[in-house]
Design a protein around this motif. Sequence first.
Motif, PDB file in Angstrom:
ATOM      1  N   PHE A   6      71.591  25.537  49.075  1.00 18.50           N
ATOM      2  CA  PHE A   6      73.119  25.915  47.966  1.00 18.50           C
ATOM      3  C   PHE A   6      73.777  25.815  46.944  1.00 18.50           C
ATOM      4  N   ALA A   7      74.063  26.002  45.822  1.00 21.99           N
ATOM      5  CA  ALA A   7      74.614  25.333  44.478  1.00 21.99           C
ATOM      6  C   ALA A   7      75.569  25.753  43.988  1.00 21.99           C
ATOM      7  N   LEU A   8      77.219  25.163  43.280  1.00 22.65           N
ATOM      8  CA  LEU A   8      77.738  25.290  42.830  1.00 22.65           C
ATOM      9  C   LEU A   8      77.785  25.470  41.114  1.00 22.65           C
ATOM     10  N   ASN A   9      78.436  26.537  40.705  1.00 27.34           N
ATOM     11  CA  ASN A   9      78.119  27.484  39.451  1.00 27.34           C
ATOM     12  C   ASN A   9      79.524  26.580  39.138  1.00 27.34           C
ATOM     13  N   THR A  10      78.979  25.614  38.085  1.00 30.85           N
ATOM     14  CA  THR A  10      80.522  25.401  37.748  1.00 30.85           C
ATOM     15  C   THR A  10      81.781  25.970  37.080  1.00 30.85           C
ATOM     16  N   SER A  11      81.625  27.045  36.807  1.00 31.59           N
ATOM     17  CA  SER A  11      82.840  27.719  36.128  1.00 31.59           C
ATOM     18  C   SER A  11      83.799  28.648  37.356  1.00 31.59           C
ATOM     19  N   THR A  12      83.130  27.765  39.114  1.00 35.84           N
ATOM     20  CA  THR A  12      83.986  28.567  39.941  1.00 35.84           C
ATOM     21  C   THR A  12      85.148  27.704  40.151  1.00 35.84           C
ATOM     22  N   LEU A  13      85.164  25.909  39.010  1.00 33.43           N
ATOM     23  CA  LEU A  13      86.272  24.802  39.098  1.00 33.43           C
ATOM     24  C   LEU A  13      87.064  25.518  38.404  1.00 33.43           C
ATOM     25  N   PHE A  14      86.928  26.502  36.781  1.00 32.64           N
ATOM     26  CA  PHE A  14      86.598  26.208  35.345  1.00 32.64           C
ATOM     27  C   PHE A  14      88.802  26.393  35.736  1.00 32.64           C
ATOM     28  N   ASP A  19      86.280  16.874  34.056  1.00 31.79           N
ATOM     29  CA  ASP A  19      84.692  17.072  34.163  1.00 31.79           C
ATOM     30  C   ASP A  19      84.073  17.012  34.634  1.00 31.79           C
ATOM     31  N   VAL A  20      82.758  16.700  33.582  1.00 30.68           N
ATOM     32  CA  VAL A  20      81.538  16.851  34.458  1.00 30.68           C
ATOM     33  C   VAL A  20      81.652  16.276  35.448  1.00 30.68           C
ATOM     34  N   ILE A  21      82.170  15.220  35.486  1.00 31.07           N
ATOM     35  CA  ILE A  21      81.886  13.500  36.816  1.00 31.07           C
ATOM     36  C   ILE A  21      82.564  14.385  37.836  1.00 31.07           C
ATOM     37  N   GLU A  22      83.806  14.531  37.951  1.00 28.56           N
ATOM     38  CA  GLU A  22      84.367  15.739  39.037  1.00 28.56           C
ATOM     39  C   GLU A  22      83.926  17.042  39.018  1.00 28.56           C
ATOM     40  N   VAL A  39      77.017  23.754  29.329  1.00 26.90           N
ATOM     41  CA  VAL A  39      75.788  22.632  28.056  1.00 26.90           C
ATOM     42  C   VAL A  39      77.730  22.250  28.093  1.00 26.90           C
ATOM     43  N   LYS A  40      78.593  23.117  27.111  1.00 27.05           N
ATOM     44  CA  LYS A  40      79.386  22.626  26.400  1.00 27.05           C
ATOM     45  C   LYS A  40      80.056  21.486  27.738  1.00 27.05           C
ATOM     46  N   ASP A  41      80.516  22.104  28.677  1.00 30.07           N
ATOM     47  CA  ASP A  41      81.424  20.364  29.353  1.00 30.07           C
ATOM     48  C   ASP A  41      80.536  19.272  29.442  1.00 30.07           C
ATOM     49  N   ILE A  42      79.244  19.427  29.534  1.00 35.80           N
ATOM     50  CA  ILE A  42      78.151  17.823  29.085  1.00 35.80           C
ATOM     51  C   ILE A  42      78.703  17.482  27.553  1.00 35.80           C
ATOM     52  N   GLU A  43      78.935  18.762  26.591  1.00 37.47           N
ATOM     53  CA  GLU A  43      79.196  18.107  25.626  1.00 37.47           C
ATOM     54  C   GLU A  43      80.253  16.872  24.759  1.00 37.47           C
ATOM     55  N   SER A  44      81.110  18.548  26.198  1.00 38.58           N
ATOM     56  CA  SER A  44      82.648  17.669  26.131  1.00 38.58           C
ATOM     57  C   SER A  44      83.208  16.185  26.485  1.00 38.58           C
ATOM     58  N   TYR A  45      82.735  16.145  27.807  1.00 37.79           N
ATOM     59  CA  TYR A  45      82.111  14.968  28.505  1.00 37.79           C
ATOM     60  C   TYR A  45      81.646  13.308  27.392  1.00 37.79           C
TER      61      TYR A  45
END
Length: 276
Positions: A6-14, A19-22, A39-45
Amino acid sequence: MHDFKFALNTSTLFPFELDVIEQIRVAAEAGYDGIELWVKDIESYLKEGGSLKTIKEFLSDRNISVVNAITFFKWSDADESTRVKGLVEAEQEMLLLKEIGCKAVAAPPSGNMDDLELEIIAEHFTALTTIAKRMDMEVYLEFWGKANKLATLSEAMYVAMESGLSDVKFLLDPFHMYTGGSYFTSLSYLNQRNIGIFHVNDYPENPTKEQITDSERLFPGDGVAPTEEIANYLEEMNYQGYLSLELFIENYSNRSALEVATHGLKKMKQTYLPNK
């Protein structure tokens, strides 16, 4: 016997603007095996002073893997200069992703493909895959139900067959199968080697598939998607990969990010592992 991860796509947390760490912290604390980062979240971080090394160490410390990344480089486009630029972006982003241990990236129909023949799109996918393999990366061919081209599983399967590649993997999503009119019975034509990752979600009876938007996706089991049928197809093909919760709900009322992630994992297990 169902044997999924099971994985979580972080769109669910938008809605929580983490940030990526959280995002990683929440997914790990909720009990997920993997995470799909954007990738946009990684780049923002990174722009805020963070480092890829910190992300990689944080993932390792919490024993969670980046199993796929979401991005929108234009790997296929009617304009050749746009496509070439998209391939350059793809290579740059794959280099970034390798640094944090991610070995796969989604390839959705994000370019202007409306006037392209599927055979040409297949050639473009082969070009993208050639770059990825050189970097020891995988690309998961994704279709979007509301795209004008590459909207159905059958179109994606045709592109895969015309690509000349023997190991194309798809990113599958019940919402996109529903909105694009793909038959869920078509899953019977696949085997577990054909699936890179399977997104999990549900949808209501209304609005109609023509009117529904991404924000109206539901937690699995809360709508009318044939989830049991889908789970059975995955079991029959012995799929043992990741199911990844991908929602775009804009407001979770008073729930915290951790409560949303925990609830999502519980719903995934209830609907895809009903007898466990």
